[in-house]
Design a protein around this motif. Structure first.
Motif, mmCIF file in Angstrom:
data_model
loop_
_atom_site.group_PDB
_atom_site.id
_atom_site.type_symbol
_atom_site.label_atom_id
_atom_site.label_comp_id
_atom_site.label_asym_id
_atom_site.label_seq_id
_atom_site.Cartn_x
_atom_site.Cartn_y
_atom_site.Cartn_z
ATOM 1 N N GLU B 360 35.041 -0.437 -14.765
ATOM 2 C CA GLU B 360 35.957 -0.002 -15.798
ATOM 3 C C GLU B 360 35.875 -0.619 -17.271
ATOM 4 O OE1 GLU B 360 40.151 0.168 -14.516
ATOM 5 O OE2 GLU B 360 40.600 -0.774 -16.672
ATOM 6 N N ILE B 361 35.574 -2.085 -17.051
ATOM 7 C CA ILE B 361 35.384 -2.901 -18.096
ATOM 8 C C ILE B 361 34.178 -2.778 -18.593
ATOM 9 C CG2 ILE B 361 37.327 -4.372 -17.420
ATOM 10 C CD1 ILE B 361 35.057 -6.520 -17.011
ATOM 11 N N LEU B 362 33.219 -2.672 -17.950
ATOM 12 C CA LEU B 362 31.811 -2.646 -18.382
ATOM 13 C C LEU B 362 31.556 -1.776 -19.489
ATOM 14 C CD1 LEU B 362 29.320 -4.370 -18.229
ATOM 15 C CD2 LEU B 362 28.238 -2.451 -16.840
ATOM 16 N N PRO B 363 31.809 -0.409 -19.707
ATOM 17 C CA PRO B 363 31.829 0.285 -20.860
ATOM 18 C C PRO B 363 32.703 -0.020 -21.824
ATOM 19 C CG PRO B 363 32.673 1.538 -18.867
ATOM 20 C CD PRO B 363 32.205 0.306 -18.330
ATOM 21 N N LEU B 364 33.794 -0.608 -21.628
ATOM 22 C CA LEU B 364 34.824 -1.079 -22.522
ATOM 23 C C LEU B 364 34.430 -2.149 -23.556
ATOM 24 C CD1 LEU B 364 38.246 -0.566 -20.823
ATOM 25 C CD2 LEU B 364 37.514 0.868 -22.614
ATOM 26 N N PHE B 365 33.806 -3.048 -22.692
ATOM 27 C CA PHE B 365 33.263 -4.276 -23.242
ATOM 28 C C PHE B 365 32.020 -3.958 -24.233
ATOM 29 C CE2 PHE B 365 34.637 -8.062 -21.003
ATOM 30 C CZ PHE B 365 36.067 -7.677 -20.882
ATOM 31 N N VAL B 366 31.180 -2.890 -23.767
ATOM 32 C CA VAL B 366 30.111 -2.594 -24.435
ATOM 33 C C VAL B 366 30.412 -1.698 -25.911
ATOM 34 C CG1 VAL B 366 28.188 -0.785 -24.693
ATOM 35 C CG2 VAL B 366 28.402 -2.053 -22.477
ATOM 36 N N TYR B 367 31.615 -0.720 -25.685
ATOM 37 C CA TYR B 367 32.368 -0.166 -26.889
ATOM 38 C C TYR B 367 32.711 -1.202 -27.813
ATOM 39 C CZ TYR B 367 32.372 3.985 -23.917
ATOM 40 O OH TYR B 367 32.165 4.998 -23.012
ATOM 41 N N ALA B 368 33.260 -2.123 -27.440
ATOM 42 C CA ALA B 368 33.676 -3.382 -28.318
ATOM 43 C C ALA B 368 33.136 -3.976 -29.017
ATOM 44 C CB ALA B 368 34.673 -4.222 -27.177
ATOM 45 N N SER B 369 31.647 -4.069 -28.468
ATOM 46 C CA SER B 369 30.622 -4.696 -29.174
ATOM 47 C C SER B 369 30.128 -3.928 -30.265
ATOM 48 C CB SER B 369 29.549 -5.171 -27.997
ATOM 49 O OG SER B 369 29.778 -5.811 -27.287
ATOM 50 N N ILE B 370 30.120 -2.547 -29.917
ATOM 51 C CA ILE B 370 29.314 -1.721 -30.855
ATOM 52 C C ILE B 370 30.521 -1.841 -31.931
ATOM 53 C CG2 ILE B 370 29.287 0.822 -31.291
ATOM 54 C CD1 ILE B 370 28.248 1.028 -28.464
ATOM 55 N N PHE B 371 31.782 -1.408 -31.569
ATOM 56 C CA PHE B 371 32.881 -1.490 -32.492
ATOM 57 C C PHE B 371 32.786 -2.761 -33.526
ATOM 58 C CE2 PHE B 371 37.361 -0.395 -33.678
ATOM 59 C CZ PHE B 371 36.975 1.057 -33.635
ATOM 60 N N ILE B 372 32.833 -3.823 -32.972
ATOM 61 C CA ILE B 372 32.741 -5.021 -33.810
ATOM 62 C C ILE B 372 31.363 -5.091 -34.688
ATOM 63 C CG2 ILE B 372 32.202 -7.571 -33.476
ATOM 64 C CD1 ILE B 372 34.040 -7.472 -31.028
ATOM 65 N N TRP B 373 30.277 -4.623 -34.112
ATOM 66 C CA TRP B 373 29.091 -4.597 -34.858
ATOM 67 C C TRP B 373 29.132 -3.497 -36.013
ATOM 68 C CZ3 TRP B 373 26.168 -0.093 -35.307
ATOM 69 C CH2 TRP B 373 24.895 -0.013 -35.926
ATOM 70 N N PHE B 374 29.917 -2.328 -35.861
ATOM 71 C CA PHE B 374 30.104 -1.648 -36.952
ATOM 72 C C PHE B 374 30.909 -2.121 -38.032
ATOM 73 C CE2 PHE B 374 32.810 2.074 -38.532
ATOM 74 C CZ PHE B 374 31.655 2.828 -38.996
ATOM 75 N N GLY B 375 32.001 -2.864 -37.331
ATOM 76 C CA GLY B 375 33.012 -3.414 -38.057
ATOM 77 C C GLY B 375 32.180 -4.642 -39.201
ATOM 78 N N ARG B 376 31.316 -5.162 -38.424
ATOM 79 C CA ARG B 376 30.646 -6.259 -39.488
ATOM 80 C C ARG B 376 29.556 -5.669 -40.271
ATOM 81 N NH1 ARG B 376 30.835 -11.311 -37.254
ATOM 82 N NH2 ARG B 376 28.555 -11.750 -38.090
ATOM 83 N N ILE B 377 29.017 -4.674 -40.028
ATOM 84 C CA ILE B 377 28.084 -4.194 -41.104
ATOM 85 C C ILE B 377 28.742 -3.499 -42.248
ATOM 86 C CG2 ILE B 377 25.945 -4.165 -39.677
ATOM 87 C CD1 ILE B 377 26.300 -1.329 -39.504
ATOM 88 N N THR B 378 30.009 -2.858 -41.822
ATOM 89 C CA THR B 378 30.834 -2.102 -42.914
ATOM 90 C C THR B 378 31.545 -3.153 -43.631
ATOM 91 O OG1 THR B 378 32.167 -1.444 -41.248
ATOM 92 C CG2 THR B 378 30.762 0.061 -41.766
ATOM 93 N N GLY B 379 31.973 -4.345 -42.972
ATOM 94 C CA GLY B 379 32.706 -5.200 -43.648
ATOM 95 C C GLY B 379 34.284 -4.995 -43.110
ATOM 96 N N ILE B 380 34.454 -3.958 -42.420
ATOM 97 C CA ILE B 380 35.901 -3.925 -42.083
ATOM 98 C C ILE B 380 36.348 -4.954 -41.287
ATOM 99 C CG2 ILE B 380 37.241 -2.374 -40.568
ATOM 100 C CD1 ILE B 380 35.503 0.100 -41.276
ATOM 101 N N PHE B 381 35.377 -5.613 -40.274
ATOM 102 C CA PHE B 381 35.670 -6.476 -39.390
ATOM 103 C C PHE B 381 36.065 -7.704 -40.191
ATOM 104 C CE2 PHE B 381 34.292 -10.302 -36.566
ATOM 105 C CZ PHE B 381 34.907 -9.754 -35.379
ATOM 106 N N ASP B 382 35.308 -7.928 -41.316
ATOM 107 C CA ASP B 382 35.757 -9.318 -42.169
ATOM 108 C C ASP B 382 36.980 -9.022 -42.860
ATOM 109 O OD1 ASP B 382 33.734 -10.628 -41.435
ATOM 110 O OD2 ASP B 382 32.313 -9.785 -42.999
ATOM 111 N N LEU B 383 37.363 -7.801 -43.095
ATOM 112 C CA LEU B 383 38.698 -7.341 -43.826
ATOM 113 C C LEU B 383 39.836 -7.751 -42.948
ATOM 114 C CD1 LEU B 383 39.391 -6.266 -46.644
ATOM 115 C CD2 LEU B 383 39.507 -4.003 -45.371
#
Lengths: 187, 489
Positions: B360-383
């Motif tokens: 259950e958590i493995l895919p969620l953790f993977v999505y979270a990593s992708i989400f954070i990665w996406f957030g970082r390259i777009t600057g949303i994360f930093d925002l």
């Protein structure tokens, strides 16, 4: 959906898979019913080979689990139900079992009871008989009763109740084959 | 076929109702047509809600009600009670006829024999029971889960990841993909493999597994229902019945499942109280584990965390049970005998839960990593981090904690794992404040789904909109108290 064992959705999908891979037609439905913590889920595991969480803790099963077992050369659906004290439900999980028993077409209900609390549990047997459900009484934990020097005259009980009575210990894998033989005439 | 004979007047009533039903069969009862007429009549007399509400629309209901009222006025007790008592009486008589008692047979069960009986009484007694609880928590949770699982096991697996797997992954990814953006998706500080899979495998899995093993052992001995009995008095004070303890105790394993188990509570009021407390102040296996891992070497910090969370549990429970109308339900719980757990079942159960949890958590953790990665390259994360930073700083925490809170929105265990990862950079005071916020904070997404399904969106929204600000508020208060009292742990 949940951290524990097999929850409703997952079981359904597994059941679907087993149907897809196994073309034999479904012949009947048997439901395991009884008070909490009498070993319905252990029996379910033994019959179907599907694991549902088992604990020495009443109320472990709150949702219906479905699996399949082979009786003779037929595949039969087995339903594990949350424990209940009476057909008149007080809590939500009791209502789930009540609805299943009264509103669906069940080929056989197996009332699982504990040998050492037989007297307290037979009242539900009477109620299930009254509504006219095809019924089998499975007296479980016969090993624990034996250690307390308690035995049940199952032949006499069978005669008095007019339904099949089986003694067994699901946890020790005793009496499962005998149970299956008795199920065979209902499905 | 065996048939229970009821007192004469009731038998007459059963016959009358059978006749009434047969004279004019009603399609509203179509679903029940396979039941026997006698059984149907008895269900009506026992006031089965579904059948009665269906009959409400028909003409047959008023003669039935008249007959029932007539008889009830003649009997001292409700008809349904007489029916149940007759059945119980016949059941005991039948048992007498078929039970063969040999020698010094003891009907009271293993738990009432010898050592079992003594243990049972010690477990449910408020004082000795509490001492046993402390022993169980100290050895089972603190030593086994906290020190062994979150300490030894995590250090070993995490060390292996940090020294062997991560550098290797970083190197291979760097060779395969010359673009830093893709490299960061898979590897380096926030990569799917180096962060997502590492969190799930090296931090969460060993902790949760040791906890599940411990919990399975406790479940199968029959200790938990006795713990519930012992805690019943405490829970009465806050308006929860003994049955309410079942989901609470199970919540220490998994809050999501425990929220489903609130179905075993008899009233809507109890179900709401239990759902609320589970969401707010009952830490699940993953949280327990990681928090123990963080604070096991700082017992004073652990104590403060435990005192704050327990107090909030009690105060919140007492408050909500006073606000919600209705009264406490009665307590009835089946106490199974104490049994020696079967190793096979304990291991199988632990394995099944581990597997389900990990998958259950493995895919969620993977999505979270992708989400954070996406957030970082777009600057949303930093925002978002930028918005969170003032809040984090006002709690007396360094800005490095902001991402932890952000992870916590995905899942509490993900946030907790993030905290685990940066623990060296924090003081113990700061760790305690973070641990408190993460415990009180948002339930994981699975729990949110279950809450929506079981309680509906209105109740869920009300609970969530209380919990969010409250968690930070308590974190703020704790950090200020620690600051002003000059308490450095």
């Amino acid at each position: 959906m949940s951290c524990y064992g097999c929850s409703g959705n997952k079981c359904k999908s597994r059941r679907w898979l087993s149907l897809a891979s196994n073309p034999s037609p479904e012949e009947g439905i048997i439901a395991l019913v009884g008070m909490p913590n009498v070993g319905k889920s252990v029996l379910f595991n033994r019959l179907t080979g599907t694991y549902v969480t088992v604990s020495n803790y009443p109320g472990t099963t709150v949702e219906i689990a479905r699996g399949k077992t082979q009786i003779g050369n037929k595949y039969v659906s087995v339903i594990d139900t949350p424990g209940m004290y009476s057909l008149i439900p007080i809590t939500e999980e009791e209502r789930v079992t009540r609805d299943l028993l009264l509103r669906e077409d069940i080929s056989l209900a197996i009332h699982v009871v504990e040998a050492k609390n037989l007297g307290r549990m037979l009242a539900l047997t009477f109620q299930l008989l009254e509504v006219g459900l095809p019924l089998l009484l499975a007296i479980n934990m016969i090993d624990e009763a034996k250690r307390m020097n308690i035995a049940v005259d199952s032949l006499s009980l069978e005669e008095k109740l007019g339904i099949p009575v089986v003694t067994m210990s699901a946890a020790k894998r005793q009496g499962i084959e005998q149970l299956k033989m008795r199920i065979a005439s209902y499905v | 076929m065996y048939e229970v004979k009821y007192p004469h007047l009731i038998e007459q009533l059963i016959n009358n109702i059978e006749d009434l039903l047969q004279q004019s069969w009603h399609d509203v009862l179509q679903e029940y047509s396979h039941l026997s007429p006698r059984g149907l009549s008895l269900l009506i007399l026992e006031k089965d809600k579904d059948i009665l509400s269906r009959l409400q629309q028909t003409a047959v209901i008023s003669p039935i009600q008249t007959l029932v009222a007539q008889l009830e006025s003649q009997l001292a007790k409700p008809i349904s009670q007489v029916i149940q008592e007759t059945r119980s009486q016949r059941a005991l008589e039948l048992e007498q006829q078929v039970l063969l008692l040999q020698g010094d047979s003891n009907r009271r069960g293993i738990s009432q024999l010898g050592i079992g009986e003594k243990l049972h009484h010690l477990m449910i007694h408020p004082i000795t029971g509490f001492l046993i609880l402390i022993l169980v928590v100290y050895f089972g949770i603190y030593q086994f889960v906290g020190n062994f699982g979150a300490g030894t096991l995590v250090d070993t697996i995490e060390g292996y990841f940090e020294e062997k797997i991560n550098p290797l992954v970083n190197k291979i990814v760097a060779l395969l993909f010359p673009w830093p953006v893709i490299q960061d998706l898979l590897a380096n500080d926030y990569g799917i493999i180096t962060l997502g899979i590492r969190y799930a495998t090296a931090l969460i899995l060993p902790i949760v597994s040791t906890y599940f093993l411990m919990f399975a052992l406790l479940e199968d001995t029959g200790y938990l229902p006795r713990l519930s009995l012992m805690l019943d008095r405490l829970f009465k004070l806050i308006g929860l019945s003994g049955r309410g303890v079942i989901p609470m105790v199970l919540g220490l394993g998994c809050d999501t499942m425990a929220t489903v188990v609130t179905r075993t509570l008899a009233t809507k009021r109890e179900r709401i109280i239990a759902t609320f407390l589970l969401a707010l102040a009952v830490p699940c296996a993953a949280q327990w584990g990681v928090i123990l891992g963080l604070l096991a070497s700082h017992p004073k910090g652990l104590l403060i965390w435990a005192v704050v969370v327990t107090s909030i549990f009690l105060i919140a429970g007492a408050t909500i049970s006073r606000i919600l109308p209705g009264k406490a339900a009665y307590f009835y719980m089946e106490v199974p005998p104490l049994r020696l757990p079967k190793l096979e079942n304990v291991l199988l159960k632990t394995y099944t839960r581990m597997k389900t949890y990990y998958l259950e958590i493995l895919p969620l953790f993977v999505y979270a990593s992708i989400f954070i990665w996406f957030g970082r390259i777009t600057g949303i994360f930093d925002l978002i981090i930028g918005w969170l930073n003032p809040l984090t700083v006002s709690l007396g925490l360094p800005e490095a904690v902001s991402p932890v809170f952000l992870y916590g929105f995905f899942r509490r265990d993900y946030g907790a794992a993030g905290l685990f990862d940066i623990q060296e950079t924090l003081t113990i005071n700061q760790l305690v404040v973070c641990a408190i916020i993460l415990t009180l904070f948002l339930p994981c997404i699975a729990q949110l789904q279950v809450m929506l399904k079981e309680r509906g969106w209105k109740t869920t929204l009300a609970i969530i909109s209380f919990i969010f600000p409250f968690a930070f508020f308590i974190g703020f208060v704790t950090s200020r108290i620690l600051l002003f009292t000059g308490l450095f742990l």
